[in-house]
Design a protein around this motif. Structure first.
Motif, PDB file in Angstrom:
ATOM      1  N   LEU A   4       0.008   1.142  11.710  1.00  0.00           N
ATOM      2  CA  LEU A   4       1.423   0.813  11.839  1.00  0.00           C
ATOM      3  C   LEU A   4       2.240   2.062  11.608  1.00  0.00           C
ATOM      4  O   LEU A   4       1.750   3.054  11.043  1.00  0.00           O
ATOM      5  N   LYS A   5       3.475   2.006  12.044  1.00  0.00           N
ATOM      6  CA  LYS A   5       4.384   3.131  11.863  1.00  0.00           C
ATOM      7  C   LYS A   5       5.365   2.813  10.750  1.00  0.00           C
ATOM      8  O   LYS A   5       5.965   1.735  10.724  1.00  0.00           O
ATOM      9  N   VAL A   6       5.501   3.754   9.836  1.00  0.00           N
ATOM     10  CA  VAL A   6       6.463   3.634   8.747  1.00  0.00           C
ATOM     11  C   VAL A   6       7.464   4.767   8.901  1.00  0.00           C
ATOM     12  O   VAL A   6       7.105   5.946   8.766  1.00  0.00           O
ATOM     13  N   ASP A   7       8.692   4.425   9.237  1.00  0.00           N
ATOM     14  CA  ASP A   7       9.733   5.432   9.491  1.00  0.00           C
ATOM     15  C   ASP A   7       9.266   6.452  10.523  1.00  0.00           C
ATOM     16  O   ASP A   7       9.489   7.670  10.385  1.00  0.00           O
ATOM     17  N   GLY A   8       8.545   5.953  11.546  1.00  0.00           N
ATOM     18  CA  GLY A   8       8.084   6.828  12.620  1.00  0.00           C
ATOM     19  C   GLY A   8       6.778   7.529  12.351  1.00  0.00           C
ATOM     20  O   GLY A   8       6.237   8.198  13.239  1.00  0.00           O
ATOM     21  N   LYS A   9       6.219   7.364  11.156  1.00  0.00           N
ATOM     22  CA  LYS A   9       4.962   8.029  10.801  1.00  0.00           C
ATOM     23  C   LYS A   9       3.819   7.037  10.928  1.00  0.00           C
ATOM     24  O   LYS A   9       3.829   5.971  10.322  1.00  0.00           O
ATOM     25  N   LEU A  10       2.806   7.374  11.733  1.00  0.00           N
ATOM     26  CA  LEU A  10       1.674   6.486  11.964  1.00  0.00           C
ATOM     27  C   LEU A  10       0.692   6.592  10.800  1.00  0.00           C
ATOM     28  O   LEU A  10       0.247   7.687  10.435  1.00  0.00           O
ATOM     29  N   VAL A  11       0.352   5.444  10.215  1.00  0.00           N
ATOM     30  CA  VAL A  11      -0.609   5.416   9.112  1.00  0.00           C
ATOM     31  C   VAL A  11      -1.634   4.321   9.369  1.00  0.00           C
ATOM     32  O   VAL A  11      -1.373   3.358  10.098  1.00  0.00           O
ATOM     33  N   GLU A  12      -2.807   4.468   8.758  1.00  0.00           N
ATOM     34  CA  GLU A  12      -3.861   3.457   8.833  1.00  0.00           C
ATOM     35  C   GLU A  12      -4.109   2.937   7.420  1.00  0.00           C
ATOM     36  O   GLU A  12      -4.413   3.711   6.505  1.00  0.00           O
ATOM     37  N   VAL A  13      -3.976   1.631   7.249  1.00  0.00           N
ATOM     38  CA  VAL A  13      -4.125   1.014   5.934  1.00  0.00           C
ATOM     39  C   VAL A  13      -4.954  -0.258   6.075  1.00  0.00           C
ATOM     40  O   VAL A  13      -5.080  -0.808   7.174  1.00  0.00           O
ATOM     41  N   PRO A  14      -5.543  -0.753   4.991  1.00  0.00           N
ATOM     42  CA  PRO A  14      -6.244  -2.049   5.058  1.00  0.00           C
ATOM     43  C   PRO A  14      -5.287  -3.156   5.479  1.00  0.00           C
ATOM     44  O   PRO A  14      -4.112  -3.162   5.080  1.00  0.00           O
ATOM     45  N   ASP A  15      -5.760  -4.096   6.269  1.00  0.00           N
ATOM     46  CA  ASP A  15      -4.852  -5.110   6.805  1.00  0.00           C
ATOM     47  C   ASP A  15      -4.400  -6.124   5.759  1.00  0.00           C
ATOM     48  O   ASP A  15      -3.495  -6.918   6.017  1.00  0.00           O
ATOM     49  N   HIS A  16      -5.036  -6.104   4.559  1.00  0.00           N
ATOM     50  CA  HIS A  16      -4.568  -7.014   3.520  1.00  0.00           C
ATOM     51  C   HIS A  16      -3.438  -6.397   2.688  1.00  0.00           C
ATOM     52  O   HIS A  16      -2.896  -7.065   1.807  1.00  0.00           O
ATOM     53  N   PHE A  17      -3.078  -5.167   2.969  1.00  0.00           N
ATOM     54  CA  PHE A  17      -1.978  -4.514   2.249  1.00  0.00           C
ATOM     55  C   PHE A  17      -0.661  -5.230   2.538  1.00  0.00           C
ATOM     56  O   PHE A  17      -0.437  -5.751   3.628  1.00  0.00           O
ATOM     57  N   THR A  18       0.191  -5.239   1.529  1.00  0.00           N
ATOM     58  CA  THR A  18       1.566  -5.676   1.778  1.00  0.00           C
ATOM     59  C   THR A  18       2.327  -4.535   2.443  1.00  0.00           C
ATOM     60  O   THR A  18       1.887  -3.371   2.432  1.00  0.00           O
ATOM     61  N   LEU A  19       3.485  -4.848   3.003  1.00  0.00           N
ATOM     62  CA  LEU A  19       4.299  -3.795   3.612  1.00  0.00           C
ATOM     63  C   LEU A  19       4.723  -2.765   2.568  1.00  0.00           C
ATOM     64  O   LEU A  19       4.848  -1.577   2.866  1.00  0.00           O
ATOM     65  N   LEU A  20       4.932  -3.225   1.343  1.00  0.00           N
ATOM     66  CA  LEU A  20       5.312  -2.308   0.276  1.00  0.00           C
ATOM     67  C   LEU A  20       4.195  -1.298   0.015  1.00  0.00           C
ATOM     68  O   LEU A  20       4.437  -0.091  -0.099  1.00  0.00           O
ATOM     69  N   GLN A  21       2.960  -1.765  -0.051  1.00  0.00           N
ATOM     70  CA  GLN A  21       1.838  -0.862  -0.283  1.00  0.00           C
ATOM     71  C   GLN A  21       1.621   0.064   0.905  1.00  0.00           C
ATOM     72  O   GLN A  21       1.294   1.242   0.729  1.00  0.00           O
ATOM     73  N   ALA A  22       1.818  -0.457   2.105  1.00  0.00           N
ATOM     74  CA  ALA A  22       1.675   0.380   3.298  1.00  0.00           C
ATOM     75  C   ALA A  22       2.732   1.478   3.321  1.00  0.00           C
ATOM     76  O   ALA A  22       2.449   2.626   3.678  1.00  0.00           O
ATOM     77  N   ALA A  23       3.955   1.122   2.930  1.00  0.00           N
ATOM     78  CA  ALA A  23       5.026   2.115   2.903  1.00  0.00           C
ATOM     79  C   ALA A  23       4.721   3.216   1.885  1.00  0.00           C
ATOM     80  O   ALA A  23       4.937   4.400   2.150  1.00  0.00           O
ATOM     81  N   GLU A  24       4.192   2.832   0.744  1.00  0.00           N
ATOM     82  CA  GLU A  24       3.871   3.837  -0.268  1.00  0.00           C
ATOM     83  C   GLU A  24       2.705   4.703   0.174  1.00  0.00           C
ATOM     84  O   GLU A  24       2.649   5.891  -0.156  1.00  0.00           O
ATOM     85  N   ALA A  25       1.767   4.118   0.934  1.00  0.00           N
ATOM     86  CA  ALA A  25       0.669   4.912   1.473  1.00  0.00           C
ATOM     87  C   ALA A  25       1.186   5.955   2.454  1.00  0.00           C
ATOM     88  O   ALA A  25       0.574   7.021   2.622  1.00  0.00           O
ATOM     89  N   ALA A  26       2.299   5.651   3.077  1.00  0.00           N
ATOM     90  CA  ALA A  26       2.910   6.594   4.018  1.00  0.00           C
ATOM     91  C   ALA A  26       3.854   7.574   3.323  1.00  0.00           C
ATOM     92  O   ALA A  26       4.447   8.428   3.982  1.00  0.00           O
ATOM     93  N   GLY A  27       4.025   7.436   2.022  1.00  0.00           N
ATOM     94  CA  GLY A  27       4.876   8.357   1.275  1.00  0.00           C
ATOM     95  C   GLY A  27       6.310   7.907   1.120  1.00  0.00           C
ATOM     96  O   GLY A  27       7.141   8.655   0.599  1.00  0.00           O
ATOM     97  N   ALA A  28       6.632   6.677   1.552  1.00  0.00           N
ATOM     98  CA  ALA A  28       7.993   6.155   1.407  1.00  0.00           C
ATOM     99  C   ALA A  28       8.131   5.467   0.051  1.00  0.00           C
ATOM    100  O   ALA A  28       7.218   4.773  -0.402  1.00  0.00           O
ATOM    101  N   GLU A  29       9.259   5.649  -0.582  1.00  0.00           N
ATOM    102  CA  GLU A  29       9.500   5.044  -1.892  1.00  0.00           C
ATOM    103  C   GLU A  29      10.246   3.729  -1.719  1.00  0.00           C
ATOM    104  O   GLU A  29      11.300   3.677  -1.089  1.00  0.00           O
ATOM    105  N   ILE A  30       9.685   2.671  -2.287  1.00  0.00           N
ATOM    106  CA  ILE A  30      10.283   1.343  -2.180  1.00  0.00           C
ATOM    107  C   ILE A  30      10.689   0.883  -3.580  1.00  0.00           C
ATOM    108  O   ILE A  30       9.839   0.775  -4.465  1.00  0.00           O
TER     109      ILE A  30
END
Length: 701
Positions: A4-30
């Protein structure tokens, strides 16, 4: 995995992650108030709002939406989310404005000031004025016991505390009642909380609604010097941070270690700090005419040296529950210099003999490995009293996959359901022989785990053989269940003292003709042992030591100091750098946060000074030199924070059903969770907790 893309940055995360965890994996602060990685999702605060491309035309709570819930683009493009759009910023500012409608302006007097999530987020998303002018809501403060202070008007109903007490601690005593503006967090029965982990809700609270009652109004966080260290209140070895001001410890907080304590600590670990400054030994004492009199270091050491010169080999040493490896190693060297092998770090009549393989007295799976077990048998242990965080791990394993748990020993509340098999060695033998149905549960399990408590192998009234028989029976159960494998060594011992495994590792046990602690005391009573060193050892029968010359090296004026003929004041665990080995065999070191009070010195330095007065100085003058010699003899102690399980073949050799054995009771040696060592017994807060628990127990009976 999902893209998925977070703020335009493509990242690969486990599909059970929440959007919050995916955003943090991409370096975005929530920002968030209610979400916590180790608790269930509540979705209360709505502070973590994000914008989802292709989703509803409104912000989404990122903590409550999974990555697998996102839809790809019309041409199969990865789904997109945005964390910094104008809509997201406006939504978060609106949430913050709502939160502050009823929040009081307590920042100047709030103990959470400087460490408050709401304060921090208000700086980023708050507005300079509010559009709401209604009177602020007031909520009555709740009584939760002597540890947690409440100012419930500050509460924002994130329910972190409720979820922790219910899910992690396993005690359903806290909840959210009523609805709307009448909603409030409260203990259901309006009584003190009974969990041994309740102090963690102080760290979890994102505002100042729950704070530390003993620490209240003592200090501000920016005044404190912070030292990363290790806890010694039990054998878990929790990672902690000691906050001190000047020469005084002000509070103790948890430090993250996924394999040991995660980010929790027990209440004894957190609140025992007031015992560090009470009943302290801050200068040497020598007994004259039946009374202890303050003396100089020269006089005290000379008195001990003179007694040792006349005693010859008739010298013994017993290490207490809080002794570090360095001082035990130095004391062993000191006794070896006079030809004595009478050293012991075990409880009286322990079945752990000096030839016991390391895998038989450590928790080989590690504390984190408990989560991999699919059947657990507890033998002679109450982990809730002996190691609250190990008990929390067992509960975590049960919540994850409903692990079947069996108990042999004294029945009690363990925060998870279990099958009570019996309370003595005969019950253990029935499992070893396959006669009890729980033997089939263990046999069917892929990763069975047998945890033996230290109380199960220690029987003062029946002798050492009773403990050895229990250990052999427990290993037989493990062998029958195929738990003694190279890929899964599902056998371990749960100790209750921080010093125990380290002492066993360096051989602070009888050698060269020496005898155990119980026999040393018996020899002293009979006049056959002239000098007895107590290295912080207080949990022994002091009245049975006869006329032996007792030298007490320790930090607190407990039972050992009252019996001593000479007191040599040592340092507490926050005042020295010392090595400890936890119940899983992991080597860790404390760090000095403050200096010892008065004339007290580090324990190893006292022993080294005494050897100099004796005329046979030990071959090290510094802690570094001592550790170099220690690592040369015991190389594994140099490998910090590593887990080294035992050898399955060694444990297989020890397994076996004794033909005849004493039917020993298998109870926990810890009767009161809050008063297990001299520091805890000196703590006013721990005394209040113990008194409260005794009152609740009496009321229940």
């Amino acid at each position: 995995m999902a893209n998925l893309k977070v703020d335009g940055k493509l990242v690969e995360v486990p599909d059970h992650f929440t959007l919050l965890q995916a955003a943090e994996a991409a370096g975005a602060e929530i920002p968030r108030f209610c979400f916590h990685e180790r608790l269930s999702v509540a979705g209360n605060c709505r502070m973590c709002l994000v914008e989802v491309k292709g989703g509803p035309p409104k912000p989404q709570a990122s903590c409550a939406m999974s990555v697998r819930d996102l839809r790809p683009g019309p041409n199969g493009e990865p789904p997109e989310m945005f964390t910094n759009t104008p809509m997201v910023k406006k939504a978060r500012e609106g949430v913050m404005e709502f939160l502050l409608i009823n929040h009081p302006l307590d920042c100047p007097i709030c103990d959470q000031g400087g460490e408050c999530d709401l304060q921090d987020q208000a700086m980023a998303y708050g507005v300079d004025k509010s559009r709401f002018h209604e009177n602020k809501r007031a909520v009555e403060d709740k009584y939760m016991g002597p540890l947690v202070k409440t100012v419930m008007t500050r509460c924002i109903q994130c329910t972190r505390c409720v979820r922790f007490i219910t899910e992690v601690a396993g005690v359903s005593e806290l909840g959210l009642i009523n609805r709307g503006e009448d909603a409030e967090i409260t203990p259901y029965l309006e009584q003190a909380l009974t969990s041994e982990l309740q102090g963690n809700i102080i760290d979890l609270c994102p505002v100042g609604a729950l704070t530390s009652k003993p620490y209240a109004f003592h200090a501000r966080p920016w005044e404190l010097n912070k030292t990363e260290s290790i806890d010694v209140m039990d054998a878990v070895g929790s990672n902690i941070r000691v906050d001190a001001r000047g020469r005084e410890v002000m509070r103790i907080l948890p430090r993250l270690h996924e394999d040991i304590n995660e980010e929790w600590i027990s209440d004894k670990t957190r609140f025992v700090w007031d015992g560090l400054k009470a009943q302290r030994l801050d200068r040497p004492y020598v007994k004259k005419n039946g009374k202890l009199v303050a003396a100089s270091w020269d006089e005290a050491l000379s008195t001990v040296a003179q007694a040792m010169k006349t005693a010859g080999k008739k010298v013994g040493a017993i290490a207490g529950d809080l002794a570090g490896v360095e001082e035990m190693f130095a004391l062993k060297d000191l006794l070896a210099s006079v030809g004595s092998g009478m050293t012991d770090c075990r409880p009286p009549m322990s079945g752990l003999d000096p030839m016991t393989p390391r895998g038989a007295y450590t928790l080989n799976t590690g504390i984190a490995g408990i989560e991999r077990a699919d059947a657990i048998l507890l033998v002679g242990t109450n982990p809730r009293r002996e190691a609250a965080l190990v008990n929390a791990r067992i509960r975590k394993a049960w919540r994850k996959s409903e692990v079947e748990i069996g108990m042999i020993g004294e029945a009690g509340e363990l925060t998870y359901p279990y099958t009570h098999i019996g309370a003595d060695s005969a019950a253990l033998a029935s499992v070893a022989d396959g006669k009890h149905k729980f033997a089939k549960v263990l046999a069917k399990a892929k990763n069975p785990l047998i945890i033996v408590g230290e109380g199960a192998v220690t029987h003062a009234g029946l002798g050492k053989q009773a403990g050895r028989d229990v250990l052999a029976l427990a290993l037989q159960v493990a062998r029958n269940a195929d738990a003694l494998r190279d890929d899964w060594l599902g056998f371990g011992m749960l100790h209750n003292a921080a010093a125990r495994v380290g002492g066993l590792d360096i051989g602070f046990t009888p050698h060269n003709g020496g005898v155990c602690s119980a026999d040393q005391i018996k020899l002293a009573e009979e006049g056959k042992l002239d000098i007895l060193f107590l290295l912080g050892a207080d949990d022994y029968d002091m009245s049975a030591m006869g006329k032996a010359f007792v030298v007490y090296i320790g930090s607190h004026g407990d039972a050992g100091a009252h019996r001593a003929d000479v007191i040599l004041p040592g340092a507490a665990y926050t005042e020295k750098s010392a090595t400890y080995v936890n119940t899983e065999g992991r080597v860790q070191q404390t760090a000095r946060a403050v200096f010892p009070p008065g004339e007290a010195k580090e324990d190893w330095a006292i022993i080294r000074a005494l050897s100099g007065v004796l005329g046979a100085p030990l071959p090290y003058d510094s802690l570094r030199a001592l550790r170099a010699r220690l690592y040369a003899v015991h190389p594994h102690l140099a490998r910090l924070d590593t887990l080294e399980p035992g050898q399955a073949a060694e444990l297989m050799e020890r397994a076996g059903r004794p033909g005849e054995f004493a039917n020993a009771p298998l109870g926990s040696p810890v009767r009161d969770f809050y008063l297990t060592n001299p520091i805890a017994r000196a703590s006013k807060v721990m005394g209040e907790c113990a008194q409260l628990q005794a009152g609740l127990k009496q009321a229940a009976e």
